[in-house]
Motif scaffolding. Structure first.
Motif, mmCIF file in Angstrom:
data_model
loop_
_atom_site.group_PDB
_atom_site.id
_atom_site.type_symbol
_atom_site.label_atom_id
_atom_site.label_comp_id
_atom_site.label_asym_id
_atom_site.label_seq_id
_atom_site.Cartn_x
_atom_site.Cartn_y
_atom_site.Cartn_z
ATOM 1 N N ARG A 77 0.139 -1.267 0.003
ATOM 2 C CA ARG A 77 0.282 0.144 0.155
ATOM 3 C C ARG A 77 1.067 1.258 -0.268
ATOM 4 O O ARG A 77 2.113 1.376 0.000
ATOM 5 C CB ARG A 77 -1.047 -0.084 1.367
ATOM 6 C CG ARG A 77 -0.462 -0.595 2.605
ATOM 7 C CD ARG A 77 0.773 1.259 3.127
ATOM 8 N NE ARG A 77 0.585 0.751 4.510
ATOM 9 C CZ ARG A 77 1.380 1.559 5.460
ATOM 10 N NH1 ARG A 77 1.983 2.561 4.303
ATOM 11 N NH2 ARG A 77 1.282 2.328 6.746
ATOM 12 N N ALA A 129 0.302 5.127 1.688
ATOM 13 C CA ALA A 129 -0.352 6.036 2.615
ATOM 14 C C ALA A 129 0.116 7.694 2.412
ATOM 15 O O ALA A 129 0.536 7.933 4.045
ATOM 16 C CB ALA A 129 -0.739 5.467 3.242
ATOM 17 N N PRO A 130 -0.289 8.653 1.701
ATOM 18 C CA PRO A 130 0.140 9.793 1.973
ATOM 19 C C PRO A 130 -0.792 10.634 2.312
ATOM 20 O O PRO A 130 -2.254 10.144 3.090
ATOM 21 C CB PRO A 130 0.421 10.097 0.355
ATOM 22 C CG PRO A 130 -0.789 9.429 -0.178
ATOM 23 C CD PRO A 130 -1.583 8.285 0.509
ATOM 24 N N THR A 131 -0.501 11.158 4.094
ATOM 25 C CA THR A 131 -0.990 12.875 4.180
ATOM 26 C C THR A 131 -1.146 13.380 3.383
ATOM 27 O O THR A 131 0.189 14.070 2.829
ATOM 28 C CB THR A 131 -0.395 13.016 5.397
ATOM 29 O OG1 THR A 131 -0.353 11.738 6.251
ATOM 30 C CG2 THR A 131 -0.976 13.915 6.799
ATOM 31 N N TYR A 170 -2.112 8.558 14.435
ATOM 32 C CA TYR A 170 -2.600 7.714 13.423
ATOM 33 C C TYR A 170 -1.775 6.124 13.796
ATOM 34 O O TYR A 170 -2.044 5.500 13.097
ATOM 35 C CB TYR A 170 -1.016 9.139 13.048
ATOM 36 C CG TYR A 170 0.335 7.942 12.163
ATOM 37 C CD1 TYR A 170 0.195 7.451 11.074
ATOM 38 C CD2 TYR A 170 1.479 7.168 12.857
ATOM 39 C CE1 TYR A 170 1.208 6.758 10.603
ATOM 40 C CE2 TYR A 170 2.499 7.546 12.179
ATOM 41 C CZ TYR A 170 2.275 6.782 10.821
ATOM 42 O OH TYR A 170 2.810 5.348 10.428
ATOM 43 N N VAL A 184 -3.302 3.167 11.865
ATOM 44 C CA VAL A 184 -2.777 2.761 10.901
ATOM 45 C C VAL A 184 -2.781 1.552 10.466
ATOM 46 O O VAL A 184 -2.980 0.919 9.924
ATOM 47 C CB VAL A 184 -1.305 3.463 10.941
ATOM 48 C CG1 VAL A 184 -0.541 3.119 11.893
ATOM 49 C CG2 VAL A 184 -0.244 3.312 9.264
ATOM 50 N N ARG A 206 6.831 2.663 3.253
ATOM 51 C CA ARG A 206 6.993 3.785 3.537
ATOM 52 C C ARG A 206 8.333 4.510 3.798
ATOM 53 O O ARG A 206 9.417 3.619 3.621
ATOM 54 C CB ARG A 206 6.267 3.681 4.987
ATOM 55 C CG ARG A 206 6.554 2.827 6.194
ATOM 56 C CD ARG A 206 5.055 3.603 7.187
ATOM 57 N NE ARG A 206 6.065 3.046 8.313
ATOM 58 C CZ ARG A 206 5.494 2.228 9.705
ATOM 59 N NH1 ARG A 206 3.956 2.718 9.817
ATOM 60 N NH2 ARG A 206 6.394 1.564 10.272
ATOM 61 N N LEU A 224 9.640 6.177 9.928
ATOM 62 C CA LEU A 224 8.307 5.831 10.279
ATOM 63 C C LEU A 224 9.757 4.592 11.350
ATOM 64 O O LEU A 224 8.269 3.754 12.085
ATOM 65 C CB LEU A 224 7.242 5.588 9.256
ATOM 66 C CG LEU A 224 6.538 6.637 9.521
ATOM 67 C CD1 LEU A 224 5.090 6.271 8.683
ATOM 68 C CD2 LEU A 224 6.018 7.227 11.023
HETATM 69 N N1 GLU Z 1 1.061 9.034 6.409
HETATM 70 C C1 GLU Z 1 2.465 8.740 6.532
HETATM 71 C C2 GLU Z 1 2.746 9.725 5.313
HETATM 72 O O1 GLU Z 1 2.888 10.806 4.838
HETATM 73 C C3 GLU Z 1 2.896 7.662 6.311
HETATM 74 C C4 GLU Z 1 2.371 6.958 7.404
HETATM 75 C C5 GLU Z 1 2.802 5.088 7.102
HETATM 76 O O2 GLU Z 1 2.932 4.955 5.531
HETATM 77 O O3 GLU Z 1 2.488 4.156 7.437
HETATM 78 O O4 GLU Z 1 3.837 10.035 5.494
#
Ligand code: GLU
Length: 297
Positions: A7, A9-11, A179, A183, A197, A201
């Protein structure tokens, strides 16, 4: 296609810069190479999120040729799922209310081995009477009552190793899910088994895997990638507008140029200035061929 998914998952709080796009492309190549589905999720719980950024992010990803399976999951529409997870943890005695401000946490006495930012446990042992008194003044956040100080995760680059766990926040005082909980709940709901990612993180992965295990969710494997460095040696950030959004596509000659630059930064040998298509990169991709270092575009 096997069960499981990768996946991205952008903010949606800015346009995607070259580092974000590289992460998205690797997430896609890795998932497709491994025969997994590829899911998309907008992580718009962050107050700085904006619908126009979300639209442009998805358009830029689609312009690179990324195709995702199923609908885009949107975190701001998932409150019930997050609340249900917090309720389950609370039912199992694994949460507590926290009334601390950021300042309280920074100023609290802590054991010498505890780095700043790790919650020192101030509200863990409040009596029921004290909690009731404080609740009249201030809405509480909900924290996890962690039973461990670290939790082992499996990362493609870093290997298998422990990452820190503390009594992290599950739900903010304003009722919005944190978050670190969202997540985990969402990855499970999207059948995600491979999380690709930014490596900022990696240090959150122990907290997330641990709460996932408490919720009985299947473990995920991680691929944490360095975010591309800017000219100054910093990570790319929202300030690097020439390396984001439409300006980036213009500068590198459209999607093929962006994909060529990304390809070269992950070990694809397509010539110094050649463009690439996503299919070409997918044909080339193999875990043994992937070479990812810090990259200064
Ligand atoms: N939403 C986060 C971001 O844009 C990424 C979180 C994730 O991939 O778990 O940095």
């Amino acid at each position: 296609m096997s069960a499981g998914a990768g996946r991205y998952a952008p903010t949606p709080s800015s346009d995607l810069h070259l580092g974000n796009l590289r992460t998205a492309v690797v997430a896609y190549l890795a998932a497709r190479h491994d025969g997994l589905a590829f899911k998309m999720r907008l992580e718009d719980l962050d107050d700085r999120s904006r619908p126009d950024f979300a639209e442009r992010q998805l358009a830029d990803l689609a312009a690179l040729g990324l195709v995702w399976d199923g609908p885009v999951m949107v975190q701001s529409q998932r409150r019930q799922a997050y609340d249900a997870a917090v309720d389950r943890l609370t039912g199992a005695g694994l949460t507590y209310e926290c009334f601390c401000s950021r300042r309280d946490i920074l100023e609290a006495p802590r054991a010498p081995h505890q780095p700043p930012g790790v919650y020192p446990g101030t509200c863990r042992r409040l009596s029921a009477a004290e909690r009731a008194r404080r609740r009249r003044v201030k809405a509480p956040a909900i924290r996890l009552r962690a039973g461990v100080g670290e939790f082992a995760v499996c990362d493609w680059r870093a290997g298998r190793g422990p990452q820190p766990v503390d009594d992290f926040i599950l739900r903010r005082a304003d009722g919005v899910s944190a978050y670190n909980l969202a997540v985990v709940v969402d990855d499970a709901a999207q059948s995600v088994s491979q999380v690709t990612r930014g490596d900022d993180l990696l240090s959150s992965s122990g907290r997330q895997s641990y709460v996932g295990s408490l919720l009985g969710l299947p473990p995920v494997s991680y691929v944490h990638l360095p975010l591309v460095m800017g000219r100054s040696g910093r990570r790319l950030s929202k300030r690097d507008s020439a390396l984001a959004g439409a300006a980036l596509f213009d500068r590198l000659g459209g999607a093929v140029g962006v994909l060529g630059a990304i390809g070269r930064s992950i070990g694809w040998d397509g010539g110094a200035s050649a463009g690439a298509s996503l299919d070409e990169l997918l044909e080339w991709f193999d875990w043994d061929r992937l070479r990812i270092g810090v990259w200064t575009p």
